[in-house]
Motif scaffolding. Structure first.
Motif, mmCIF file in Angstrom:
data_model
loop_
_atom_site.group_PDB
_atom_site.id
_atom_site.type_symbol
_atom_site.label_atom_id
_atom_site.label_comp_id
_atom_site.label_asym_id
_atom_site.label_seq_id
_atom_site.Cartn_x
_atom_site.Cartn_y
_atom_site.Cartn_z
ATOM 1 N N PRO A 197 1.074 -1.697 -0.253
ATOM 2 C CA PRO A 197 0.050 -0.294 -0.109
ATOM 3 C C PRO A 197 0.490 1.378 -0.024
ATOM 4 O O PRO A 197 1.572 1.690 0.710
ATOM 5 C CB PRO A 197 -0.434 0.089 1.322
ATOM 6 C CG PRO A 197 -0.650 -1.575 1.563
ATOM 7 C CD PRO A 197 0.542 -2.438 1.137
ATOM 8 N N ASP A 200 -3.412 6.639 -0.027
ATOM 9 C CA ASP A 200 -5.206 6.121 -0.035
ATOM 10 C C ASP A 200 -5.533 5.543 -1.528
ATOM 11 O O ASP A 200 -5.355 6.879 -2.168
ATOM 12 C CB ASP A 200 -5.939 7.100 0.585
ATOM 13 C CG ASP A 200 -7.488 6.784 0.592
ATOM 14 O OD1 ASP A 200 -7.779 5.739 0.798
ATOM 15 O OD2 ASP A 200 -7.980 7.633 0.787
ATOM 16 N N GLN A 201 -5.705 4.243 -1.034
ATOM 17 C CA GLN A 201 -6.254 3.754 -3.108
ATOM 18 C C GLN A 201 -5.105 3.874 -3.714
ATOM 19 O O GLN A 201 -5.616 3.515 -4.890
ATOM 20 C CB GLN A 201 -7.599 5.079 -3.319
ATOM 21 C CG GLN A 201 -9.152 4.973 -2.555
ATOM 22 C CD GLN A 201 -9.803 6.143 -2.949
ATOM 23 O OE1 GLN A 201 -9.734 6.658 -3.938
ATOM 24 N NE2 GLN A 201 -11.839 5.314 -3.326
ATOM 25 N N ILE A 203 -1.904 1.296 -4.369
ATOM 26 C CA ILE A 203 -0.839 0.520 -4.587
ATOM 27 C C ILE A 203 -0.839 0.369 -5.424
ATOM 28 O O ILE A 203 -0.775 0.439 -6.181
ATOM 29 C CB ILE A 203 -1.689 -1.097 -4.260
ATOM 30 C CG1 ILE A 203 -2.859 -1.656 -5.417
ATOM 31 C CG2 ILE A 203 -2.756 -1.132 -3.091
ATOM 32 C CD1 ILE A 203 -3.426 -2.431 -5.095
ATOM 33 N N HIS A 230 -7.692 -2.707 -0.515
ATOM 34 C CA HIS A 230 -7.620 -1.518 -0.400
ATOM 35 C C HIS A 230 -8.585 -1.145 -1.081
ATOM 36 O O HIS A 230 -7.937 0.289 -0.830
ATOM 37 C CB HIS A 230 -5.881 -1.288 -0.690
ATOM 38 C CG HIS A 230 -4.582 -2.365 0.258
ATOM 39 N ND1 HIS A 230 -4.687 -1.896 1.311
ATOM 40 C CD2 HIS A 230 -4.473 -3.330 -0.694
ATOM 41 C CE1 HIS A 230 -3.304 -2.855 1.986
ATOM 42 N NE2 HIS A 230 -3.515 -4.508 0.790
ATOM 43 N N ALA A 232 -8.573 -0.250 -4.264
ATOM 44 C CA ALA A 232 -7.383 0.518 -4.672
ATOM 45 C C ALA A 232 -8.156 0.781 -6.464
ATOM 46 O O ALA A 232 -8.925 0.512 -6.862
ATOM 47 C CB ALA A 232 -6.819 -0.320 -5.073
#
Length: 316
Positions: A197, A200-201, A203, A230, A232
């Motif tokens: 990760p 945020d969002q 990877i 996640h 993502a």
């Protein structure tokens, strides 16, 4: 004395001598008989002493189940007196499933198979369950209802419990090995296709080393699970450390990008080496609308520059 009296006297003496000799013979036969009887009693006493000194259970029984002999160990084991056993029917309590097997094995006894070994459970008078191993011998000599079987039994509970414990430990060990192997295979997969990760969002998955079809498939599975886990919207796939990619692997990567797009995420491919670029061009593999950048750093920067609205939809 006249001749008649002389002859009578001679005959009487001869008969008396014959009687003396016969009496001596009878006394000798009687003494021999007494000696044989003493020897037999001594032999029987020695035999009984040997039998009674054994730690095994020993018994003899007729075909109808009547016991004709039991040793002291047998009596103590089943908490019975010899008077309660000899001349009576006595069958130790055996669980039904063991009894069926015992009947099948006992039926094999005969002239062609004079000895049969059986092993089964018995319930003792105190309610405890023990394992017994018996050596059963078929009748010898005359047959018929008076023919006697002989059985010698040994308590093998400790051995059976030890065997069961070994089996349990082996099963537990196999389960642990299987669990550790599964975890190890999972670790290998994670190490061969690590998922990181970044924000945020966002990877990233850096791939290093030789990339074959199997590893590409594993990477696809890990990446798709990562997109969902996640939430993502941008995936940076870095192949800087991959030296060689064939056409099949290249096509697998394109399929990977398309699968990621179906989940609503954008793939950014970074670190394409000149040799790999030449291979892709020579084999006519098109990267389509996948964003390609030189380094992982550039790919992450690109992903971070995309605003929330951009991250919610793949680039066109």
């Amino acid at each position: 004395m006249n001749q008649g009296d002389a002859r009578t006297g001679t005959t009487a003496e001869a008969e008396l001598e014959r009687l003396r000799r016969r009496n001596a013979e009878l006394e000798q036969e009687l003494a021999e008989k007494q000696r044989v009887e003493v020897a037999l009693r001594e032999s029987e006493a020695r035999y009984r002493g040997i039998v009674e000194d054994q730690t095994e259970l020993i018994c003899r029984f007729r075909m109808d189940g009547t016991l004709t002999f039991v040793n002291d160990v047998y009596c103590r084991y089943f908490d019975k007196t010899r008077e309660e056993l000899v001349g009576h029917h006595f069958t130790p309590l055996v669980p039904d499933e063991d009894q069926r097997l015992l009947d099948q094995q006992f039926a094999k006894l005969g002239p062609g198979n004079p000895i049969v070994h059986t092993e089964h459970r018995v319930v003792r008078p105190d309610g405890s369950i023990r394992w017994m191993h018996w050596t059963n011998r078929a009748p010898l000599g005359e047959g018929g209802t008076h023919a006697e079987f002989q059985a010698i039994g040994v308590d093998v509970t400790d051995r059976r419990e030890a065997e069961d414990e070994v089996k349990r430990l082996n099963a537990e060990l196999e389960l642990r090995v299987a669990e550790k192997t599964m975890r190890l295979e999972q670790m290998v997969r994670e190490l061969s296709a690590p998922l990181m990760p970044v924000a945020d969002q966002v990877i990233a998955m850096p791939l290093i080393g030789f990339l074959d079809s199997a590893r590409a498939t594993a990477a696809l599975e890990t990446l798709l699970h990562g997109v969902v886990a996640h939430n993502a919207t941008t995936v940076v796939l870095d192949i800087t450390g991959v030296g060689v990619i064939d056409s099949q692997v290249a096509e697998a990567m394109i399929r990977l990008a398309k699968a990621v797009r179906l989940l609503g995420a954008q793939v950014v491919l970074t670190g394409i080496q000149p040799r790999i670029a030449q291979t892709l061009v020579a084999q006519g593999v098109s990267v389509g609308d996948i964003v390609t950048l030189r380094t992982l750093k550039e790919g992450i920067a690109f992903a971070l520059r995309r605003g929330p609205a951009d991250r919610r939809r793949p680039s066109r």
